[in-house]
Design an enzyme around this catalytic site. Structure first.
Site, PDB file in Angstrom:
ATOM      1  N   ASP A 275       0.856  -1.194   0.000  1.00 17.36           N
ATOM      2  CA  ASP A 275       0.000   0.000   0.000  1.00 17.36           C
ATOM      3  C   ASP A 275       0.885   1.234   0.000  1.00 17.36           C
ATOM      4  O   ASP A 275       2.054   1.176   0.392  1.00 17.36           O
ATOM      5  CB  ASP A 275      -0.911   0.027   1.234  1.00 17.36           C
ATOM      6  CG  ASP A 275      -1.847   1.234   1.206  1.00 17.36           C
ATOM      7  OD1 ASP A 275      -2.456   1.491   0.146  1.00 17.36           O
ATOM      8  OD2 ASP A 275      -1.954   1.940   2.223  1.00 17.36           O
ATOM      9  N   SER A 276       0.309   2.351  -0.431  1.00 22.43           N
ATOM     10  CA  SER A 276       1.050   3.608  -0.399  1.00 22.43           C
ATOM     11  C   SER A 276       1.431   3.979   1.035  1.00 22.43           C
ATOM     12  O   SER A 276       2.416   4.676   1.244  1.00 22.43           O
ATOM     13  CB  SER A 276       0.181   4.718  -1.004  1.00 22.43           C
ATOM     14  OG  SER A 276      -1.053   4.781  -0.317  1.00 22.43           O
TER      15      SER A 276
ATOM     16  N   CYS B 112      -4.142  -1.340  -2.318  1.00 22.35           N
ATOM     17  CA  CYS B 112      -4.317   0.108  -2.451  1.00 22.35           C
ATOM     18  C   CYS B 112      -5.149   0.337  -3.703  1.00 22.35           C
ATOM     19  O   CYS B 112      -4.792  -0.154  -4.783  1.00 22.35           O
ATOM     20  CB  CYS B 112      -2.943   0.751  -2.592  1.00 22.35           C
ATOM     21  SG  CYS B 112      -2.956   2.495  -3.004  1.00 22.35           S
TER      22      CYS B 112
ATOM     23  N   GLU C 241      -5.330  10.028   8.335  1.00 24.05           N
ATOM     24  CA  GLU C 241      -3.888  10.057   8.642  1.00 24.05           C
ATOM     25  C   GLU C 241      -3.612  10.962   9.854  1.00 24.05           C
ATOM     26  O   GLU C 241      -2.740  10.662  10.656  1.00 24.05           O
ATOM     27  CB  GLU C 241      -3.092  10.563   7.436  1.00 24.05           C
ATOM     28  CG  GLU C 241      -3.158   9.642   6.229  1.00 24.05           C
ATOM     29  CD  GLU C 241      -2.045   8.606   6.184  1.00 24.05           C
ATOM     30  OE1 GLU C 241      -0.957   8.895   6.668  1.00 24.05           O
ATOM     31  OE2 GLU C 241      -2.291   7.499   5.648  1.00 24.05           O
TER      32      GLU C 241
ATOM     33  N   CYS D 292     -11.493   2.968  -1.000  1.00 24.76           N
ATOM     34  CA  CYS D 292     -10.188   3.450  -0.537  1.00 24.76           C
ATOM     35  C   CYS D 292      -9.907   2.771   0.801  1.00 24.76           C
ATOM     36  O   CYS D 292     -10.801   2.639   1.635  1.00 24.76           O
ATOM     37  CB  CYS D 292     -10.205   4.961  -0.358  1.00 24.76           C
ATOM     38  SG  CYS D 292      -8.703   5.610   0.401  1.00 24.76           S
TER      39      CYS D 292
ATOM     40  N   HIS E  74      -8.533   3.669   3.454  1.00 27.80           N
ATOM     41  CA  HIS E  74      -8.687   4.422   4.711  1.00 27.80           C
ATOM     42  C   HIS E  74     -10.136   4.536   5.180  1.00 27.80           C
ATOM     43  O   HIS E  74     -10.390   4.825   6.330  1.00 27.80           O
ATOM     44  CB  HIS E  74      -8.149   5.840   4.538  1.00 27.80           C
ATOM     45  CG  HIS E  74      -6.663   5.947   4.519  1.00 27.80           C
ATOM     46  ND1 HIS E  74      -5.893   5.299   3.603  1.00 27.80           N
ATOM     47  CD2 HIS E  74      -5.807   6.623   5.309  1.00 27.80           C
ATOM     48  CE1 HIS E  74      -4.621   5.589   3.811  1.00 27.80           C
ATOM     49  NE2 HIS E  74      -4.532   6.393   4.848  1.00 27.80           N
TER      50      HIS E  74
HETATM   51  N1  DGL Z   1      -4.329   3.564  -0.137  1.00 27.52           N
HETATM   52  C1  DGL Z   1      -4.909   4.565  -0.981  1.00 27.52           C
HETATM   53  C2  DGL Z   1      -6.139   4.006  -1.698  1.00 27.52           C
HETATM   54  O1  DGL Z   1      -6.703   2.985  -1.334  1.00 27.52           O
HETATM   55  C3  DGL Z   1      -5.269   5.818  -0.229  1.00 27.52           C
HETATM   56  C4  DGL Z   1      -4.082   6.595   0.272  1.00 27.52           C
HETATM   57  C5  DGL Z   1      -3.315   7.338  -0.788  1.00 27.52           C
HETATM   58  O2  DGL Z   1      -3.866   8.263  -1.426  1.00 27.52           O
HETATM   59  O3  DGL Z   1      -2.150   7.015  -0.949  1.00 27.52           O
HETATM   60  O4  DGL Z   1      -6.581   4.606  -2.662  1.00 27.52           O
END
Ligand code: DGL
Length: 284
Positions: free
Chosen positions: A17-18, A80, A165, A199, A201
């Site tokens: 993931d990012s 992600c 975050e 997403c 989050h």
């Molecule tokens: N993990 C990213 C997603 O599911 C969200 C966080 C990001 O923008 O890096 O889209």
């Protein structure tokens, strides 16, 4: 430099993931399949990906996948949505045949799209995600391949990732932006009866989204669907399943500081003490 990796590896399942959000995906996968080994890699130093261009997300994601291959993962899940939307197809079609033809990379959008058919009666659904995910049109494209009769409306929610975050997701200030994006989506299509939280989050904002989405609307959090789809995949691909080691361990890697990761991971994973190491990914 990415070298060809022709030797077939046995090792943990990689989850990329990012940043921290993919921990919600890892959590669901481990709940369903605790017996496997996992390596989680968060590119925290370069997150968020949601507002970045196609080329950048693709380049960063390819570096992360290559790192997980180097560490022996036979199978990598892009946990992600933004990376799945912008990089998965290119990695599968262009890079994998060259760098690791015997390994696999899967994303989170297809499993979520597969789930939607039975979850909507009006055949009108909404997708909430980062700007990158919504602009890529990946959800409508995947959903229409399976369910051409479903009307899909996207809603970018750029403030939601920062709210999580910065741990503001339970505070009153978050209500403004949750309400705003939910209302914007439902104004665009009042017939929506199911909303995909597209997403990683957004499960943390569940309570607030529930508060502002009318009762008849079903909210779909993707973790469980991704986990079930992975189990299904491993049941169907026994040769890949045999290469995924089963020792029940989890290793966490971050491109940012270990301390920061340990502290923030608790928001997503609860009380679990995590073993974290720092890695650097090649610059493109
Ligand atoms: N993990 C990213 C997603 O599911 C969200 C966080 C990001 O923008 O890096 O889209």
């Amino acid at each position: 430099m990415i070298n060809a990796m022709t030797v077939s590896a046995n090792g943990p399942i990689g989850i990329f993931d990012s940043g921290y959000g993919g921990l919600t995906i890892l959590k669901s996968i481990r709940q369903l399949m605790p017996e496997y080994d996992y390596i989680y890699l968060g590119d925290n130093a370069r997150a968020p990906y949601g507002t970045r261009s196609f080329e950048i997300v693709y380049g960063f994601t390819l570096q992360a996948v290559s790192k997980l291959f180097e560490l022996g993962c036979p199978l990598v899940i892009l946990g992600c949505n933004t990376a799945s939307a912008k990089a998965l197809r290119s990695i599968q079609q262009i890079n994998l045949p060259q760098i690791a033809p015997d390994r696999r990379v899967l994303g989170v959008i297809r499993p979520t799209a597969e789930s939607i058919g039975v979850l909507t009666k009006t055949r009108h659904i909404g997708i909430m995600g980062t700007i990158g995910t919504i602009q890529s049109d990946s959800y409508p494209i995947e959903i229409h391949k399976l369910f051409p009769d479903i009307t899909v409306t996207g809603q970018p929610c750029p403030m939601w990732v920062p709210m999580v975050e910065y741990r503001e997701f339970e505070n009153e200030g978050a209500d403004f932006f949750v309400r705003k994006y939910v209302e914007e989506l439902l104004t665009k299509d009042p017939a929506i009866d199911a909303i995909i939280l597209g997403c990683t989050h957004y499960p943390l904002l569940w309570k607030k989204i529930r508060k502002y989405a009318p009762k008849g609307i079903r909210l779909i959090s993707q973790g469980d669907y991704v986990a079930r789809s992975l189990r299904n995949y491993l049941n169907r691909h026994v040769e890949m399943d045999a290469r995924c080691t089963k020792g029940g361990s989890s290793l966490f890697l971050t491109t940012e500081s270990i301390e920061k990761f340990e502290e923030s991971a608790s928001v997503f994973l609860g009380k679990e003490r995590v073993k974290v190491s720092r890695v650097s990914l090649e610059q493109i």
